[in-house]
Design a protein around this motif. Structure first.
Motif, mmCIF file in Angstrom:
data_model
loop_
_atom_site.group_PDB
_atom_site.id
_atom_site.type_symbol
_atom_site.label_atom_id
_atom_site.label_comp_id
_atom_site.label_asym_id
_atom_site.label_seq_id
_atom_site.Cartn_x
_atom_site.Cartn_y
_atom_site.Cartn_z
ATOM 1 N N VAL A 130 -20.153 32.458 -23.517
ATOM 2 C CA VAL A 130 -20.395 31.577 -22.378
ATOM 3 C C VAL A 130 -21.250 30.419 -22.883
ATOM 4 O O VAL A 130 -21.815 30.476 -23.978
ATOM 5 N N TYR A 131 -21.353 29.371 -22.065
ATOM 6 C CA TYR A 131 -22.197 28.225 -22.390
ATOM 7 C C TYR A 131 -23.254 28.098 -21.305
ATOM 8 O O TYR A 131 -23.112 27.328 -20.361
ATOM 9 N N ALA A 132 -24.327 28.878 -21.475
ATOM 10 C CA ALA A 132 -25.389 28.878 -20.481
ATOM 11 C C ALA A 132 -26.114 27.540 -20.425
ATOM 12 O O ALA A 132 -26.745 27.218 -19.419
ATOM 13 N N ASP A 133 -26.036 26.768 -21.510
ATOM 14 C CA ASP A 133 -26.682 25.460 -21.556
ATOM 15 C C ASP A 133 -25.701 24.328 -21.289
ATOM 16 O O ASP A 133 -26.047 23.157 -21.473
ATOM 17 N N GLY A 134 -24.490 24.652 -20.840
ATOM 18 C CA GLY A 134 -23.452 23.648 -20.661
ATOM 19 C C GLY A 134 -22.952 23.586 -19.234
ATOM 20 O O GLY A 134 -22.037 24.328 -18.863
ATOM 21 N N PRO A 135 -23.520 22.711 -18.396
ATOM 22 C CA PRO A 135 -23.049 22.602 -17.012
ATOM 23 C C PRO A 135 -21.580 22.186 -16.944
ATOM 24 O O PRO A 135 -21.069 21.473 -17.820
ATOM 25 N N ILE A 136 -20.929 22.628 -15.891
ATOM 26 C CA ILE A 136 -19.537 22.262 -15.626
ATOM 27 C C ILE A 136 -19.519 21.257 -14.472
ATOM 28 O O ILE A 136 -19.854 21.614 -13.335
ATOM 29 N N VAL A 156 -11.837 31.015 -40.151
ATOM 30 C CA VAL A 156 -12.530 30.424 -39.012
ATOM 31 C C VAL A 156 -11.494 30.093 -37.937
ATOM 32 O O VAL A 156 -10.439 29.524 -38.250
ATOM 33 N N SER A 157 -11.789 30.442 -36.690
ATOM 34 C CA SER A 157 -10.874 30.052 -35.621
ATOM 35 C C SER A 157 -11.620 29.879 -34.313
ATOM 36 O O SER A 157 -12.520 30.638 -33.979
ATOM 37 N N GLY A 158 -11.241 28.892 -33.566
ATOM 38 C CA GLY A 158 -11.831 28.516 -32.292
ATOM 39 C C GLY A 158 -11.648 27.009 -32.150
ATOM 40 O O GLY A 158 -11.223 26.341 -33.102
ATOM 41 N N PRO A 159 -11.875 26.458 -30.987
ATOM 42 C CA PRO A 159 -12.379 27.123 -29.798
ATOM 43 C C PRO A 159 -11.258 27.736 -28.958
ATOM 44 O O PRO A 159 -10.098 27.366 -29.094
ATOM 45 N N ALA A 218 -15.349 27.888 -22.473
ATOM 46 C CA ALA A 218 -15.865 27.031 -21.393
ATOM 47 C C ALA A 218 -17.095 26.247 -21.831
ATOM 48 O O ALA A 218 -18.118 26.225 -21.149
ATOM 49 N N GLY A 219 -16.981 25.566 -22.970
ATOM 50 C CA GLY A 219 -18.079 24.764 -23.478
ATOM 51 C C GLY A 219 -17.878 23.282 -23.278
ATOM 52 O O GLY A 219 -16.765 22.802 -23.037
ATOM 53 N N GLN A 220 -18.995 22.545 -23.384
ATOM 54 C CA GLN A 220 -19.015 21.086 -23.338
ATOM 55 C C GLN A 220 -18.503 20.518 -22.010
ATOM 56 O O GLN A 220 -18.010 19.386 -21.961
ATOM 57 N N GLY A 221 -18.554 21.315 -20.955
ATOM 58 C CA GLY A 221 -18.120 20.838 -19.647
ATOM 59 C C GLY A 221 -16.653 21.042 -19.349
ATOM 60 O O GLY A 221 -16.196 20.773 -18.229
ATOM 61 N N TRP A 222 -15.885 21.532 -20.341
ATOM 62 C CA TRP A 222 -14.458 21.751 -20.140
ATOM 63 C C TRP A 222 -14.270 23.123 -19.495
ATOM 64 O O TRP A 222 -14.286 24.144 -20.155
ATOM 65 N N GLY A 223 -14.093 23.129 -18.192
ATOM 66 C CA GLY A 223 -13.997 24.362 -17.436
ATOM 67 C C GLY A 223 -12.573 24.714 -17.071
ATOM 68 O O GLY A 223 -11.621 24.401 -17.798
ATOM 69 N N ILE A 224 -12.413 25.347 -15.926
ATOM 70 C CA ILE A 224 -11.103 25.828 -15.483
ATOM 71 C C ILE A 224 -10.390 24.693 -14.754
ATOM 72 O O ILE A 224 -10.697 24.363 -13.609
#
Length: 520
Positions: free
Chosen positions: A184-190, A440-443, A152-158
């Motif tokens: 989590v992305y505590a610095d990334g608003p949704i 390496v794997s993600g996101p 759930a980073g960069q604003g891409w939420g549910i």
């Protein structure tokens, strides 16, 4: 693939215990519209984690203060169930409860069940919530697990699809999942919606008050976790598969270290990064089934012994690091963690030693990308002998060589793409180590970015990569199809490790089978 009884596979348990779900007495979390009138409600499902041969952590959260009963059994019917003493869910821990189940048999299915009652009206009893995990084996049976990072980073939420990668991973019936950080992305608003480059609109179907801004208060940091647990894919995943958590930077703030400067950021009223780090760490431990260390509360680095074939070492490159900028020292581990890691690796008798690391070793990651300033990762970008933070890794790699510690594999995430890196002293400026692999794997459900440059201090070579193109094609949404996870199988007979890099549609992108080095 992990061995499970023929009479009840994890998928059949999901169908009988929850697929239809969220409203039967043996289902997942019961939603608010289906609750018993006036009774406590389990608001965010269940979780398990840090499972070994004889124990495992379990977690749940109630919507109010309550008295919580926890039972566990080796059968789905809960016949002859064991019951732990009643725990109190209190406001102090945001009404979360977690407990360690101990004295379990190895390689055994464990079913666990939480029930909550009102502390002042004992007849007000919740619907139970049920989960399941399997303990690690003592014998050499095959082991399967998955790993990834960045949720759930960069604003891409549910959105309407949700965090589908979790459901895709669950199809493989893994023994456990390693969440490699940026949990989590505590610095990334949704936001409610995001305009896409092609003119379309990404709509976040669920947005909570805590996710509309950056996290500052303890309540808001807790809300980062609760937001993710509204996703139906993640809720279902958590009932079936233990998660072993570690963290990176976005649990607090992008690239945070002691040198983080908040003086010009009006979003943060407190200007000391340590204030937010303490709140984030508390929320991390309250909202996950991570083990608790009485002698060092808040500790994240640890080892999970998963039978004779596998030990997993979780390192923490965030809590003990020197400042990213302006510091006189350059380290990531801190002396206590570095000593622990060397000691535990040397003592390990498992065939495979997996180091779960929250950042790649050989990629150049700047604290300030625009000006190529500050050390965010390990590499310094000079392609020379080990300097700054590279010295710690060089010391560890030479220690592994000198003490004949073989079959060490590094797993990581952080950079929002998937890749296989092979490190070899024949290509490196520093040559006092044995060749090794880093995958390496993600996101899991975040923006996808382009590749990072290599630093040749340890001789990395990219054997496979899939990413966005970078530049204008950075921060692509989950709908672009570039969400990734890794799948690892250790064969119980041959002891070979097979690593597969997968996407969220369950396409295999690349694989390799590694034979173990036999001790002389």
């Amino acid at each position: 693939m992990a061995i499970v009884p023929e009479t009840l596979t994890r998928r059949s348990f999901l169908l009988t215990a929850g697929a239809g779900a969220l409203a039967t007495s043996s289902a997942l979390a019961v939603p608010y519209y289906a609750r018993r009138h006036g009774s406590p409600v389990f608001s965010h499902g269940v979780q398990s984690g840090d499972v070994d041969c004889s124990s495992g952590m379990v977690w749940a959260r109630v919507d109010r203060p309550a008295e919580v009963t926890l039972e566990y059994s080796t059968t789905e019917s809960f016949l002859n169930a064991s019951r732990l003493p009643v725990e109190k869910a209190t406001i102090a821990s945001d009404n979360t409860v977690k407990a360690m189940l101990q004295g379990l048999l190895p390689d055994q299915d464990i079913f666990y069940r939480f029930t909550a009652s009102d502390p002042y009206s004992s007849h007000l009893v919740s619907e139970p919530v049920v989960g399941r995990f399997r303990t690690a084996p003592m014998r050499k049976r095959s082991v399967r697990f998955v790993w990834s990072g960045d949720t759930a980073g960069q604003g891409w939420g549910i959105d309407d699809v949700g965090m589908k990668t979790y459901s895709t991973m669950l199809r493989h019936e893994p023994d456990f999942f390693i969440h490699s950080g940026d949990t989590v992305y505590a610095d990334g608003p949704i936001p409610d919606e995001i305009r896409l480059r092609d003119g379309g609109i990404w709509k976040n179907r669920i947005v909570t008050d805590e996710k509309r801004n950056v996290a500052r208060t303890l309540h808001e940091f807790r809300g980062q976790w609760k937001y993710n647990l509204f996703d139906e894919h993640l809720l279902s995943f958590n009932t079936q598969c233990p998660t072993f958590f570690q963290w990176d930077d976005h649990e607090v703030l992008n690239n945070w270290s002691e040198s983080s400067d908040l003086t010009g950021d009006r979003r943060y009223p407190e200007k000391e990064i340590g204030v937010y780090e303490a709140r984030a760490r508390r929320a991390f431990h309250e909202m996950t089934p991570i083990r608790y260390f009485p002698t060092e509360p808040g500790r994240i680095f640890r080892k999970i012994a998963y039978g004779p074939l596998l030990d997993v070492f979780f390192v923490d490159l965030r809590s003990y690091r020197s400042p990213n900028r302006g510091g006189t020292e350059n380290g990531l581990f801190g002396w206590r963690q570095a000593d622990w890691l060397r000691r535990e690796l040397a003592a390990s008798r498992a065939v495979w030693k997996v180091i779960a690391c929250d950042m790649p070793l050989g990629l150049v990651i700047w604290d300030d990308y625009a000006n190529s300033l500050g050390y965010e990762g390990v590499a310094d970008g000079l392609n020379g002998p080990p300097a700054a933070r590279e010295r710690e890794i060089a010391d560890l790699l030479s220690f592994l060589r000198d003490n004949a510690v073989h079959n060490v594999v590094w797993l990581t995430a952080d950079v929002h793409y998937t890749a296989a890196h092979h490190y070899d002293p024949s290509r490196a400026k520093f040559q006092e180590f044995h060749p090794f692999w880093e995958f390496v794997s993600g996101p899991l459900h975040s923006g996808t970015y382009g590749p990072k440059p290599l630093d040749m201090t340890f001789g990395p070579e990219v054997r496979f990569i899939k990413s966005s193109k970078g530049g204008i094609d950075s921060n692509l949404p989950p709908s672009a199809g570039l969400q990734f996870f890794g799948l690892v199988d250790i064969n119980g007979t041959s002891e070979e490790m097979t690593v597969r890099l997968m996407d969220r549609e369950d396409r295999e992108l690349w694989n390799i089978t590694l034979p173990p080095v036999r001790a002389s």
